[in-house]
Scaffold this motif. Structure first.
Motif, PDB file in Angstrom:
ATOM      1  N   CYS A   1     -56.275  47.346 -62.662  1.00 41.00           N
ATOM      2  CA  CYS A   1     -55.872  48.519 -63.432  1.00 41.00           C
ATOM      3  C   CYS A   1     -56.951  49.587 -63.369  1.00 41.00           C
ATOM      4  O   CYS A   1     -58.137  49.289 -63.333  1.00 41.00           O
ATOM      5  CB  CYS A   1     -55.604  48.156 -64.886  1.00 41.00           C
ATOM      6  SG  CYS A   1     -54.081  47.205 -65.108  1.00 41.00           S
ATOM      7  N   ALA A   2     -56.528  50.817 -63.357  1.00 39.24           N
ATOM      8  CA  ALA A   2     -57.425  51.963 -63.470  1.00 39.24           C
ATOM      9  C   ALA A   2     -56.843  52.884 -64.518  1.00 39.24           C
ATOM     10  O   ALA A   2     -56.002  52.463 -65.301  1.00 39.24           O
ATOM     11  CB  ALA A   2     -57.572  52.645 -62.113  1.00 39.24           C
ATOM     12  N   THR A   3     -57.286  54.129 -64.533  1.00 40.67           N
ATOM     13  CA  THR A   3     -56.708  55.086 -65.467  1.00 40.67           C
ATOM     14  C   THR A   3     -55.298  55.405 -65.025  1.00 40.67           C
ATOM     15  O   THR A   3     -55.091  56.017 -63.977  1.00 40.67           O
ATOM     16  CB  THR A   3     -57.562  56.367 -65.523  1.00 40.67           C
ATOM     17  OG1 THR A   3     -58.910  56.021 -65.869  1.00 40.67           O
ATOM     18  CG2 THR A   3     -57.017  57.329 -66.559  1.00 40.67           C
ATOM     19  N   VAL A   4     -54.324  54.996 -65.815  1.00 40.05           N
ATOM     20  CA  VAL A   4     -52.930  55.124 -65.407  1.00 40.05           C
ATOM     21  C   VAL A   4     -52.425  56.531 -65.713  1.00 40.05           C
ATOM     22  O   VAL A   4     -53.043  57.293 -66.445  1.00 40.05           O
ATOM     23  CB  VAL A   4     -52.058  54.077 -66.122  1.00 40.05           C
ATOM     24  CG1 VAL A   4     -52.503  52.671 -65.736  1.00 40.05           C
ATOM     25  CG2 VAL A   4     -52.122  54.256 -67.635  1.00 40.05           C
ATOM     26  N   GLY A   5     -51.289  56.858 -65.135  1.00 39.54           N
ATOM     27  CA  GLY A   5     -50.710  58.175 -65.328  1.00 39.54           C
ATOM     28  C   GLY A   5     -51.191  59.148 -64.277  1.00 39.54           C
ATOM     29  O   GLY A   5     -52.186  58.914 -63.585  1.00 39.54           O
ATOM     30  N   PRO A   6     -50.526  60.278 -64.135  1.00 38.61           N
ATOM     31  CA  PRO A   6     -50.899  61.246 -63.094  1.00 38.61           C
ATOM     32  C   PRO A   6     -52.181  61.990 -63.440  1.00 38.61           C
ATOM     33  O   PRO A   6     -52.417  62.355 -64.591  1.00 38.61           O
ATOM     34  CB  PRO A   6     -49.699  62.207 -63.065  1.00 38.61           C
ATOM     35  CG  PRO A   6     -49.120  62.127 -64.447  1.00 38.61           C
ATOM     36  CD  PRO A   6     -49.327  60.707 -64.897  1.00 38.61           C
TER      37      PRO A   6
END
Length: 467
Positions: A17-22
């Motif tokens: 996981c990383a920073t999700v979302g655009p």
């Protein structure tokens, strides 16, 4: 016995996981990126304009020290600006609150209880127990939920800051407009008084001619009617001046009656006859605070997609707790002391349809923010084009009215001399004087409107918010 496999599975899932979302970037399809939006203004080709940058303090182009002082005071004391400043401080505090979600949180709790087993004798007091402890938690933010929330709050704050700047634009423009309106009202009054003086002279001559047998009562009545009509124009001009003075005082943060006394008698409005510096569309997009506010709102809405998306993943924090639990008699002993360490996991996995709906809502909000951004950009360009066209046409009209006023003054003077020598009738004199009255009134009104149109241009260009 499934705790270890579950923890391992969650660790594997979160490891990717990383920073999700655009990640926010200005959309290529945004209206600000269109070549026509960044080109020179269509109405800016007139000789009344110069394609050079607009100075930050555009009002200094008038070279009027009083105007400079009034706007400086207004930008320091205006009540609407104080509201905008308070809103910005509140937005900054919201960012600090959201950013605090990244820090270590602590909680201290304690309590006492009385326990008595059911069925014991009524004389037994029971056992008094205590529970005192402290807990700590540090969020790992593996999905970037807090990061996106901070981005959203920062975008909101920057939008509020731009809105504050937009208030500064309005305050500067309306202060200049009110000052000019008071002065031009005096110019209109002066024009009316000049015409009124001429008409009173005509009335006096007509009365003397009647007494000498060369005039009629009808001529005197018509001359007196012209005087009365000119006198009727004076109260409205005074009311216009008074309203402008009250508005100027309010913009400067004063009570209406505390207006600058010298403005009540100013007879010359700030004028600027040289071409107005207007720049181009690209400069306008960079300068207009409302465009910047809409763009920052779009960035905040984009970040909120990530906030909603992060709810699809577990929220993990490192936690620990320590304390004493047990009867009062054992408080402080090793048997009552407890300590715990380990990850704390929160996951709304069973509610994934709700989260998906929240993501869809955030996406729709971002689409609406983009549409609003485009609307603000296009509306700003329309306002500028309209203001430029209106000013250019009023400048042409003002020049024509100035020529008309000169011709009308010459004709009125000729008619007056011819009438005195009996070479023209009284109706011709009244007609010439009425034409002069109309020409002077129209020119004075156009002078006032021309300054108003200049302020419209500078306000539409968005100048004046810079500190």
């Amino acid at each position: 016995m499934i705790r270890r496999p579950l923890a391992a599975a969650l660790g594997l899932a979160l490891s990717g996981c990383a920073t999700v979302g655009p990640d926010y970037a200005l959309p290529n399809q945004a209206a600000v990126n269109r070549p026509a939006a960044q080109a020179p203004f269509d109405s800016g080709r007139e000789k009344a304009f110069a394609d050079i940058p607009l100075p930050d303090r555009w009002w200094q182009l008038y070279g009027d020290a009083r105007l400079d002082g009034f706007i400086t005071e207004a930008l320091a004391a205006n009540a609407d600006l104080r509201v905008a400043d308070a809103n910005l401080r509140r937005a900054d505090a919201v960012v600090a609150e959201v950013a605090a979600g990244r820090t270590l949180t602590t909680a201290i709790g304690g309590g006492a209880s009385l326990a008595r087993p059911y069925g014991t004798g009524g004389s037994l007091p029971g056992v008094v127990g205590t529970d005192l402890g402290i807990s700590l938690a540090y969020p790992l933010d593996l999905s970037g939920r807090i990061t996106r929330a901070i981005e959203a709050a920062q975008g909101d704050t920057e939008a509020v800051a731009a809105a504050r700047d937009n208030v500064r634009v309005t305050v500067a423009a309306e202060t200049a407009r009110s000052y000019a309106a008071a002065c031009t009202a005096n110019m209109v009054l002066a024009a009316n008084n000049r015409v009124l003086g001429l008409q009173r002279q005509t009335l006096d001559v007509t009365q003397r001619l009647q007494r000498g047998g060369r005039g009629t009562a009808f001529d005197v009545t018509r001359a007196r009617t012209a005087v009365d009509q000119s006198e009727a124009l004076i109260p409205s001009a005074i009311a216009t001046r008074t309203a402008a003075l009250y508005r100027l005082a309010t913009l400067m943060g004063r009570a209406p009656a505390d207006y600058p006394r010298d403005v009540a008698t100013c007879g010359t409005a700030p004028t600027m006859r040289r071409p107005l510096p207007i720049g181009d569309g690209a400069a306008l997009i960079r300068r207009r605070p409302d465009i910047r506010s809409a763009e920052r709102s779009l960035a905040a809405a984009t970040a909120r997609i990530g906030v909603a998306t992060a709810n699809l993943y577990p929220q993990v924090s490192l936690g620990g707790s320590a304390g004493f639990t047990g009867p009062v008699s054992a408080f402080g002993s090793g048997d009552a002391f407890h300590i715990g360490l380990g990850p704390l996991i929160s996951w709304s996995f069973p509610n994934r349809p709700i989260v998906r709906a929240q993501i869809a809502q955030a996406g729709a909000a971002a689409d609406a923010a983009l549409a609003q951004f485009d609307s603000t950009t296009l509306e700003s360009l329309r306002q500028v084009e309209t203001a430029l066209s209106a000013y250019a046409r009023e400048a042409d009209r003002n020049a024509a009215l100035a020529r008309t006023q000169i011709s009308a003054a010459t004709a009125a003077d000729q008619a007056a001399r011819l009438y005195r020598f009996g070479r023209t009738d009284f109706l011709s004199l009244l007609t010439a004087q009425a034409a002069l009255t109309t020409a002077q009134a129209n020119l004075a009104a156009s002078d006032a409107l021309l300054i108003d149109r200049q302020v419209d241009v500078f306000k539409a260009l968005g100048g004046g918010w810079q500190a």
